[in-house]
Design an enzyme around this catalytic site. Structure first.
Site, PDB file in Angstrom:
ATOM      1  N   MET A   1      48.389 -17.928  59.317  1.00 30.69           N
ATOM      2  CA  MET A   1      47.502 -18.060  58.276  1.00 30.69           C
ATOM      3  C   MET A   1      46.378 -16.942  58.336  1.00 30.69           C
ATOM      4  O   MET A   1      45.919 -16.420  59.199  1.00 30.69           O
ATOM      5  CB  MET A   1      46.539 -19.448  58.888  1.00 30.69           C
ATOM      6  CG  MET A   1      47.132 -20.505  58.803  1.00 30.69           C
ATOM      7  SD  MET A   1      46.235 -22.106  59.449  1.00 30.69           S
ATOM      8  CE  MET A   1      46.240 -21.540  61.191  1.00 30.69           C
TER       9      MET A   1
ATOM     10  N   GLY B   1      41.674 -16.880  60.562  1.00 30.08           N
ATOM     11  CA  GLY B   1      43.086 -16.210  60.606  1.00 30.08           C
ATOM     12  C   GLY B   1      43.769 -16.512  61.888  1.00 30.08           C
ATOM     13  O   GLY B   1      43.121 -16.382  63.086  1.00 30.08           O
ATOM     14  N   SER B   2      44.987 -17.269  61.779  1.00 26.27           N
ATOM     15  CA  SER B   2      45.631 -17.538  63.268  1.00 26.27           C
ATOM     16  C   SER B   2      47.044 -17.845  62.991  1.00 26.27           C
ATOM     17  O   SER B   2      47.401 -17.426  61.618  1.00 26.27           O
ATOM     18  CB  SER B   2      44.940 -18.491  63.810  1.00 26.27           C
ATOM     19  OG  SER B   2      44.479 -19.661  62.732  1.00 26.27           O
ATOM     20  N   ARG B   3      47.858 -18.557  63.514  1.00 28.90           N
ATOM     21  CA  ARG B   3      49.101 -19.062  63.564  1.00 28.90           C
ATOM     22  C   ARG B   3      49.487 -20.392  64.313  1.00 28.90           C
ATOM     23  O   ARG B   3      48.768 -20.776  65.101  1.00 28.90           O
ATOM     24  CB  ARG B   3      49.957 -17.983  64.098  1.00 28.90           C
ATOM     25  CG  ARG B   3      51.468 -18.085  64.059  1.00 28.90           C
ATOM     26  CD  ARG B   3      52.369 -16.987  64.620  1.00 28.90           C
ATOM     27  NE  ARG B   3      53.091 -17.222  65.602  1.00 28.90           N
ATOM     28  CZ  ARG B   3      53.710 -16.470  66.214  1.00 28.90           C
ATOM     29  NH1 ARG B   3      53.478 -15.020  66.310  1.00 28.90           N
ATOM     30  NH2 ARG B   3      54.835 -16.629  67.216  1.00 28.90           N
TER      31      ARG B   3
END
Length: 232
Positions: free
Chosen positions: A102, A189-191
């Site tokens: 993301m 922002g990440s995953r």
């Protein structure tokens, strides 16, 4: 349909976790505008961006226990067989891992990929390297859920990124969970990694755009028949 209903259905709601941030940006805009009027409009741009970041749209989720639904909006960044993180206690045998990255423009509300019961929730501190890198799965701060499903236990891991410094999870151990149900959020922002047992086959490609609660990222061999969906 009334004008009010039209407007209400058009505007995407903001998740409650974003209220303090949106309010802070708005107040800052008022203060800056009092000092120098053009700064108010600059501040409002950031306020609107913040509201956009914390948006929480409804999704239409396929209702089929053989399907695995994307837990996040973003880009499919990895599809591979790997050993799951030790804290998930899913064994040492390789599992299918599908990762969704993301960026700051994606919706960051996380959703359950399958229906089941939450067996455990495991938080682990770590670093904050770029979440798109493969080593982020091992090095970064993360929060992992293990869900008991029709096809056995699966893992869902929220991974903090270079900018993301806050993982939120409001699910609880032993709670039932529907596919597409909201369970958490990662700021800025990440995953998300999904670990699937034998029998699961990927239904997405690297680089494909995934939509949380809607995109089918994998399915088990017994999937068949028409798929029924529901709003979530």
């Amino acid at each position: 349909m009334s004008l009010f209903n039209t407007v209400r259905n058009t505007i995407v709601p903001v998740h409650k976790e974003g209220y303090p941030f949106v309010a802070a940006f708005f107040v800052a805009s008022l203060i800056l505008g009092w000092i120098f009027k053009p700064l108010f409009w600059i501040g409002m741009i950031f306020t609107l961006w913040c509201a956009y970041f914390f948006r929480d749209p409804e999704r239409v989720t396929p209702q089929d226990d053989d399907l695995v639904i994307s837990p996040a909006d973003g880009k499919v960044s990895a599809i591979q067989m790997v050993t799951p993180p030790a804290e998930l206690d899913l064994g040492s045998e390789p599992m299918l891992r599908i990762s969704v990255f993301m960026n700051v423009f994606n919706c960051h509300v996380n959703r359950a990929p399958m229906r089941g019961r939450i067996v455990s929730i495991n938080y682990r501190s770590g670093s904050f390297v770029n979440a798109e890198l493969d080593k982020a799965s091992e090095d970064n701060e993360r929060n992992g859920l293990v869900i008991e499903t029709k096809h056995g236990q699966i893992g869902v891991v929220q991974i903090a990124g270079l900018v993301a410094r806050r993982i939120l999870c409001w699910a609880n151990t032993n709670e039932p969970m529907d596919a597409g149900e909201r369970f958490g959020l990662i700021r800025f922002g990440s995953r998300l990694d999904v670990f699937l047992p034998a029998g699961a086959a990927p239904r997405v490609s690297l680089g494909q755009t995934a939509i949380a609660g809607e995109t089918v990222i994998a399915e088990f061999a017994s999937a068949k028949g028409p798929v029924i969906s529901r709003r979530s």
